[in-house]
Design a protein around this motif. Structure first.
Motif, PDB file in Angstrom:
ATOM      1  N   THR A   7       1.275  -4.990 -15.111  1.00  0.00           N
ATOM      2  CA  THR A   7       0.857  -3.275 -15.259  1.00  0.00           C
ATOM      3  C   THR A   7       0.070  -2.908 -16.166  1.00  0.00           C
ATOM      4  N   ARG A  27      -3.165  -0.283 -16.245  1.00  0.00           N
ATOM      5  CA  ARG A  27      -3.099   0.591 -14.943  1.00  0.00           C
ATOM      6  C   ARG A  27      -2.703   1.993 -15.601  1.00  0.00           C
ATOM      7  N   HIS A  76       2.930  -0.953  -6.902  1.00  0.00           N
ATOM      8  CA  HIS A  76       2.100   0.277  -7.418  1.00  0.00           C
ATOM      9  C   HIS A  76       3.398   1.536  -7.367  1.00  0.00           C
ATOM     10  N   TRP A  77       3.075   2.447  -8.123  1.00  0.00           N
ATOM     11  CA  TRP A  77       3.799   3.367  -8.304  1.00  0.00           C
ATOM     12  C   TRP A  77       3.040   4.923  -8.136  1.00  0.00           C
ATOM     13  N   ARG A  78       3.965   5.795  -8.140  1.00  0.00           N
ATOM     14  CA  ARG A  78       3.409   7.410  -8.076  1.00  0.00           C
ATOM     15  C   ARG A  78       4.431   8.354  -8.587  1.00  0.00           C
ATOM     16  N   GLU A 132       0.646  -1.037   0.011  1.00  0.00           N
ATOM     17  CA  GLU A 132       0.044   0.014   0.146  1.00  0.00           C
ATOM     18  C   GLU A 132       0.655   1.144   0.177  1.00  0.00           C
TER      19      GLU A 132
END
Length: 599
Positions: free
Chosen positions: A589, A592, A543-545, A470
């Motif tokens: 991936t 997304r 996940h990535w930001r 998360e």
């Protein structure tokens, strides 16, 4: 008009020292501090050899240095000397660091002549002084003398121990140059990870340390993979797309990340002003050292042909560049410039690195073997530690491999023995790499995320951050989060409108890799790197930001993150793990935002 010729520091090929060792050498550190302070305060900013003018070669204020001028852009606007994103990136910075080192050495010699106590000893120390390097792949957090101590105690010319202002923590502009855009136009000194954009901003040293400490694994694994798996000059030299099949970062890509991590929204995070931070030359001395290490590992490879892309003030656009291209503005004689062809052998340039001490540089094969051992010792531990995640079946195959005494310079048997002794469950160390070899296959995989994006999409520096699990809600915590497993950074000129190289490469796509093995081993609890185990885990947990250097979360429409797995083996006689054919896992991936564009 007489030019300042960069010939290298005289006196022989002497060591540039790692900064953690350098600060413990009282004589050299004392001379360095005083020489740097002299460049800051004694020389006016418009003097050719002043710290400001030398730092300004890298970017602003975009004025000619020492008479080096040439072609202009169509609108006659100054375009600067920057060669980022070019095959000339590593070698252009070599005479740049030489220039700084030569000026510093001259200042140190003059200061040593003023000592009234043990003058001969201080003069000898000045003669051996070289620019130190910061090995961020081993120690990502610099010593306090570089990032936090406002004053340092040195031995001054009267022989007394004296507390003086520390010139390594910042440079003070006198005055702030009118060419600087905001926020730099409001900052009287260089800043690292500043706490805000106002004129009262200060360094956030605590955050700087935390960010660098958290980035250590990513920096080390990227450096090791670059040195051991990249074997072509285009893939090694710059961050444009094309990894040569290595699924590993270029030298420039790793360099970019250090800039952004150190600077944040401060000077080191922006190419147009990065050269004014004194840590810049510690950083680039290490970039130069890695060039030397890589060249020793790949002795038949040097600068290959490339395209000038948009060109610079002195290199026309869209023309071939190669090892004969002038590396302006660095004069090697009154009428000629350095070229990459003359920069391969640092012994002829007045310096070397401790990694090469005691080696017969004329014996290329012996040097290569020695540097292989050195690279494993310095940076291999994090790669070898990933073997602790291997399943028991692989540990058994490792234990059954038979070492031989023939290949005493290779790590394979050491890895085999360590895995056997530890049952495949305990972390391995590079120090366990001793003698023999074993043919190992099965269960060893390198997992990496390949990241592509348009470098100039956001108009400034930014980072693509990868997490397992998360993502924290507070963007301020992203760079220091425990489940941040790596990042790829864009080191972007905020004054791109005045840089031709930046302005005409507006659609330039750059490439980087984040190696995931250490993060998987730390966070998954799976005890395996096999694709049938890791594939579903990453599909759920990766996940990535995207975050600008001022901390703002943003969307990056050009982003594409693709997961790649590469089988690794340790064949007899191999110095490093050998990669097999890479497998692209697009569906991890795909679908997304910012994921793979292939189903």
């Amino acid at each position: 008009m007489s030019r300042y010729v960069i010939s290298g520091v005289p006196g022989g090929s002497l060591n540039r020292l790692e900064i953690n060792d350098f600060v413990k050498n009282d004589q050299q550190f004392s001379l360095y501090v005083q020489a740097l302070q002299y460049m800051y305060s004694h020389d006016p900013q418009d003097y050719t050899l002043s710290f400001f003018q030398v730092g300004g070669i890298h970017g602003l204020p975009y004025i000619p240095w020492d008479g080096s001028a040439g072609v202009r852009t169509p609108n006659e606007e100054w375009s600067g000397y920057c060669t980022h994103g070019s095959v000339l990136f590593p070698t252009w910075h070599r005479p740049y660091v030489m220039l700084f080192e030569q000026i510093l050495h001259e200042r140190a010699k003059a200061i040593a002549d003023t000592y009234t106590v043990n003058k001969a000893s201080w003069q000898a120390a000045a003669n051996t002084l070289r620019q130190p390097f910061w090995d961020w792949a081993r120690n990502a957090v610099p010593p306090a003398e570089v990032i936090s101590l406002q004053n340092v105690t040195i031995t001054t010319p009267d022989g007394k121990r004296t507390s003086v202002s520390n010139p390594l923590v910042r440079y003070r502009f006198h005055p702030i140059d009118q060419s600087f855009p905001t926020p730099y136009s409001g900052w009287q000194t260089t800043l690292r990870q500043p706490n805000n954009k106002s004129s009262s901003a200060t360094d956030n040293v605590k955050r700087l340390r935390s960010i660098l400490r958290n980035a250590q694994s990513n920096i080390t694994s990227s450096t090791y993979n670059m040195l051991t798996r990249v074997h072509t000059w285009p893939a090694f030299s710059n961050h444009t797309v094309g990894d040569g099949g290595s699924t590993s970062n270029s030298l420039e890509a790793i360099h970019d990340g250090v800039h952004v991590n150190v600077g944040g929204r401060g000077h080191m995070g922006d190419p147009s002003v990065a050269g004014f931070d004194p840590i810049f030359f510690l950083h680039h001395a290490n970039v130069d050292r890695l060039l030397s290490l890589w060249a020793a590992l790949n002795p038949s490879v040097w600068v290959s042909k490339g395209d000038s892309e948009s060109g610079t003030f002195t290199i026309p656009a869209d023309v071939p560049v190669d090892l004969t291209t002038d590396l302006t503005p660095f004069w090697n004689a009154q009428t000629t410039f350095w070229a990459s062809s003359g920069l391969h052998d640092t012994a002829k340039l007045g310096y070397t690195y401790p990694d090469f001490n005691g080696l017969d540089m004329g014996n290329t094969a012996a040097v290569q073997r020695a540097i292989q051992r050195r690279v494993n010792h310095l940076y291999g531990n994090r790669i070898f530690n990933a073997l602790a995640a291997l399943p028991p079946t692989t540990a058994l195959s490792l234990s059954q491999a038979q070492p031989t005494a023939q290949s005493s310079d290779t790590p394979a048997a050491g890895l085999v023995q360590a895995a056997s002794d530890n049952g495949g469950q305990q972390p391995l160390t590079a120090e366990s790499v001793q003698s023999g070899s074993g043919d190992v296959s099965g269960g060893m995989w390198d997992w990496a995320a390949r990241i592509h994006f348009n470098k100039y999409e956001l108009g400034g520096s930014f980072s693509v951050l990868l997490f397992l699990g998360e993502v924290p809600e507070d963007p301020e915590s992203w760079l220091v989060a425990s489940n941040l497993v790596g990042a790829h950074h864009a080191f972007v000129n905020s004054a791109a409108g005045r840089c031709a190289n930046c302005r005409t490469q507006a659609d330039l796509v750059i490439e980087g890799f984040v190696h995931l093995n250490n993060g998987i081993a730390q966070h998954s609890g799976l005890g395996s790197l096999e694709p049938d185990v890791i594939h579903p885990y990453l599909k759920k947990e990766l996940h990535w930001r995207v975050q600008k250097v001022d901390g703002t979360p943003v969307e990056l429409t050009s982003l594409e993150v693709t997961v790649i797995s590469t089988p690794l083996t340790l064949p007899p006689g191999s110095a490093f793990p050998v990669p097999g054919d890479a497998q692209h896992h697009h569906d991890i991936t795909h679908g997304r935002q910012g994921g793979s564009q292939h189903a």
